[in-house]
Design a protein around this motif. Structure first.
Motif, mmCIF file in Angstrom:
data_model
loop_
_atom_site.group_PDB
_atom_site.id
_atom_site.type_symbol
_atom_site.label_atom_id
_atom_site.label_comp_id
_atom_site.label_asym_id
_atom_site.label_seq_id
_atom_site.Cartn_x
_atom_site.Cartn_y
_atom_site.Cartn_z
ATOM 1 N N ASP A 223 0.847 -1.186 0.000
ATOM 2 C CA ASP A 223 0.000 0.000 0.000
ATOM 3 C C ASP A 223 0.883 1.237 0.000
ATOM 4 O O ASP A 223 1.653 1.464 0.936
ATOM 5 C CB ASP A 223 -0.904 -0.027 1.233
ATOM 6 N N PRO A 224 0.803 2.093 -1.032
ATOM 7 C CA PRO A 224 1.722 3.230 -1.143
ATOM 8 C C PRO A 224 1.332 4.439 -0.315
ATOM 9 O O PRO A 224 2.087 5.407 -0.251
ATOM 10 C CB PRO A 224 1.656 3.559 -2.639
ATOM 11 N N LEU A 225 0.172 4.402 0.334
ATOM 12 C CA LEU A 225 -0.301 5.586 1.045
ATOM 13 C C LEU A 225 0.150 5.635 2.501
ATOM 14 O O LEU A 225 0.443 6.704 3.034
ATOM 15 C CB LEU A 225 -1.829 5.640 0.983
ATOM 16 N N HIS A 226 0.247 4.467 3.161
ATOM 17 C CA HIS A 226 0.473 4.477 4.604
ATOM 18 C C HIS A 226 1.817 5.058 5.049
ATOM 19 O O HIS A 226 1.912 5.585 6.155
ATOM 20 C CB HIS A 226 0.273 3.062 5.188
ATOM 21 N N PRO A 227 2.901 5.010 4.232
ATOM 22 C CA PRO A 227 4.156 5.623 4.708
ATOM 23 C C PRO A 227 4.033 7.117 4.988
ATOM 24 O O PRO A 227 4.756 7.644 5.838
ATOM 25 C CB PRO A 227 5.123 5.352 3.547
ATOM 26 N N LEU A 228 3.123 7.793 4.285
ATOM 27 C CA LEU A 228 2.946 9.225 4.512
ATOM 28 C C LEU A 228 2.512 9.529 5.941
ATOM 29 O O LEU A 228 2.769 10.615 6.466
ATOM 30 C CB LEU A 228 1.903 9.778 3.542
ATOM 31 N N PHE A 229 1.887 8.550 6.592
ATOM 32 C CA PHE A 229 1.376 8.757 7.941
ATOM 33 C C PHE A 229 2.136 7.933 8.984
ATOM 34 O O PHE A 229 2.581 8.467 10.001
ATOM 35 C CB PHE A 229 -0.119 8.398 7.988
ATOM 36 N N LEU A 230 2.309 6.635 8.701
ATOM 37 C CA LEU A 230 2.915 5.748 9.684
ATOM 38 C C LEU A 230 4.418 5.959 9.812
ATOM 39 O O LEU A 230 4.983 5.843 10.899
ATOM 40 C CB LEU A 230 2.614 4.288 9.315
ATOM 41 N N HIS A 231 5.092 6.284 8.707
ATOM 42 C CA HIS A 231 6.560 6.399 8.712
ATOM 43 C C HIS A 231 7.029 7.829 8.474
ATOM 44 O O HIS A 231 8.130 8.047 7.960
ATOM 45 C CB HIS A 231 7.145 5.476 7.644
ATOM 46 N N SER A 232 6.209 8.789 8.841
ATOM 47 C CA SER A 232 6.543 10.186 8.560
ATOM 48 C C SER A 232 7.813 10.656 9.275
ATOM 49 O O SER A 232 8.531 11.530 8.784
ATOM 50 C CB SER A 232 5.369 11.091 8.950
ATOM 51 N N LYS A 233 8.115 10.068 10.454
ATOM 52 C CA LYS A 233 9.274 10.499 11.239
ATOM 53 C C LYS A 233 10.485 9.588 11.062
ATOM 54 O O LYS A 233 11.524 9.819 11.678
ATOM 55 C CB LYS A 233 8.902 10.568 12.723
ATOM 56 N N THR A 234 10.336 8.553 10.235
ATOM 57 C CA THR A 234 11.450 7.610 10.051
ATOM 58 C C THR A 234 11.786 7.466 8.571
ATOM 59 O O THR A 234 12.680 8.126 8.055
ATOM 60 C CB THR A 234 11.093 6.235 10.648
ATOM 61 N N LEU A 235 11.053 6.602 7.860
ATOM 62 C CA LEU A 235 11.359 6.284 6.471
ATOM 63 C C LEU A 235 11.354 7.511 5.573
ATOM 64 O O LEU A 235 12.228 7.677 4.713
ATOM 65 C CB LEU A 235 10.352 5.249 5.955
ATOM 66 N N LEU A 236 10.379 8.390 5.769
ATOM 67 C CA LEU A 236 10.228 9.531 4.866
ATOM 68 C C LEU A 236 11.312 10.580 5.046
ATOM 69 O O LEU A 236 11.401 11.529 4.269
ATOM 70 C CB LEU A 236 8.845 10.162 5.036
ATOM 71 N N LYS A 237 12.132 10.439 6.085
ATOM 72 C CA LYS A 237 13.276 11.340 6.229
ATOM 73 C C LYS A 237 14.377 11.013 5.227
ATOM 74 O O LYS A 237 15.229 11.846 4.945
ATOM 75 C CB LYS A 237 13.827 11.274 7.651
ATOM 76 N N SER A 238 14.335 9.772 4.701
ATOM 77 C CA SER A 238 15.370 9.341 3.764
ATOM 78 C C SER A 238 14.832 9.077 2.363
ATOM 79 O O SER A 238 15.598 9.033 1.404
ATOM 80 C CB SER A 238 16.045 8.058 4.278
ATOM 81 N N VAL A 239 13.510 8.868 2.241
ATOM 82 C CA VAL A 239 12.918 8.492 0.965
ATOM 83 C C VAL A 239 11.819 9.476 0.598
ATOM 84 O O VAL A 239 10.964 9.799 1.420
ATOM 85 C CB VAL A 239 12.324 7.061 1.031
ATOM 86 N N ASN A 240 11.861 9.946 -0.632
ATOM 87 C CA ASN A 240 10.789 10.816 -1.117
ATOM 88 C C ASN A 240 9.581 9.972 -1.509
ATOM 89 O O ASN A 240 9.710 8.978 -2.224
ATOM 90 C CB ASN A 240 11.257 11.622 -2.326
ATOM 91 N N CYS A 241 8.413 10.367 -1.058
ATOM 92 C CA CYS A 241 7.197 9.606 -1.336
ATOM 93 C C CYS A 241 6.120 10.562 -1.812
ATOM 94 O O CYS A 241 5.688 11.445 -1.077
ATOM 95 C CB CYS A 241 6.727 8.861 -0.089
#
Length: 225
Positions: free
Chosen positions: A185-203
């Motif tokens: 699911d491509p939507l959940h990283p915007l919310f669940l991983h906002s303070k971790t994964l999204l610091k290194s990956v553009n989504c």
């Protein structure tokens, strides 16, 4: 599309465990979990409690049961700890961290066992970078036969950037395939991983073409970001 029975049938789930999970390498955890004085980690995988023990630079994995009367070696409430040996509380059988027997009380009088022929039920273990994998099928499949060179190199590269971790555990009663679908699911990283994964990956914000019914859309086309 799968019908409902593939998510609810115990018979199908047992077959999936035998054919898929027990025959392949499964992620156990990170080498970072063995920090400071911690050298024992216990987890339940596929309904089975397993122990990974670290001695010097070596990792050993075995079932959390004594081979004598199948009592647990590590109590249910303990997940990590530090020990030099493992002792069964039922009859006092003691094992080294590599799974070999160190001592059996009253062995010469009651059992007359050759200690060299006894050991804990070993499980295959291997590492890719800081990622620990185990295989219940004991080396029938090399880890390089399951993961391509590209995946192995990517995992090693990722692990080079992991300096700390946090562990969140939740018990949910649903089929494992729903977890796989959720990971795509491509939507959940915007919310669940906002303070971790999204610091290194553009989504980017995902979208699905309105002119195409979702059930016709191959999963790979909605698995981006």
């Amino acid at each position: 599309m799968l019908t409902t029975k593939y998510y609810k049938s115990n018979k199908i789930f047992r077959r999936e465990k035998d054919k898929i999970f027990f025959n392949n390498w499964i992620f156990f955890g990170l080498t970072l979990e063995f920090k400071e004085n911690i050298n024992i980690a216990k987890k339940k995988i596929l309904g089975t409690e397993v122990i990974v023990a670290k001695e010097n630079d070596n990792l050993y994995c075995y079932l959390n049961v004594c081979p004598h009367r199948f009592s647990p070696l590590i109590d249910e409430a303990i997940n990590i700890c530090s020990k030099k040996t493992l002792t069964c509380k039922y009859h006092g059988w003691t094992f080294n961290l590599d799974g070999s027997v160190k001592k059996i009380p009253f062995n010469s009088k009651l059992y007359n066992k050759n200690l060299k022929n006894l050991s804990l039920k070993r499980i295959s273990i291997d590492c890719i970078g800081k990622f620990i994998f185990i295989n219940f099928n004991n080396w029938k499949k090399k880890i390089s036969n399951q993961f391509s060179k590209n995946i192995i190199n990517n995992l090693k590269n990722i692990s080079d950037h992991i300096t700390d971790y946090s562990l969140i555990s939740q018990n949910k009663k649903f089929n494992w395939k729903l977890i796989i679908e959720n990971l795509r699911d491509p939507l959940h990283p915007l919310f669940l991983h906002s303070k971790t994964l999204l610091k290194s990956v553009n989504c980017e914000i995902p979208s699905v073409p309105r002119w195409l019914p979702v059930f016709f859309l191959p999963m790979k086309y909605i698995s981006f970001g």
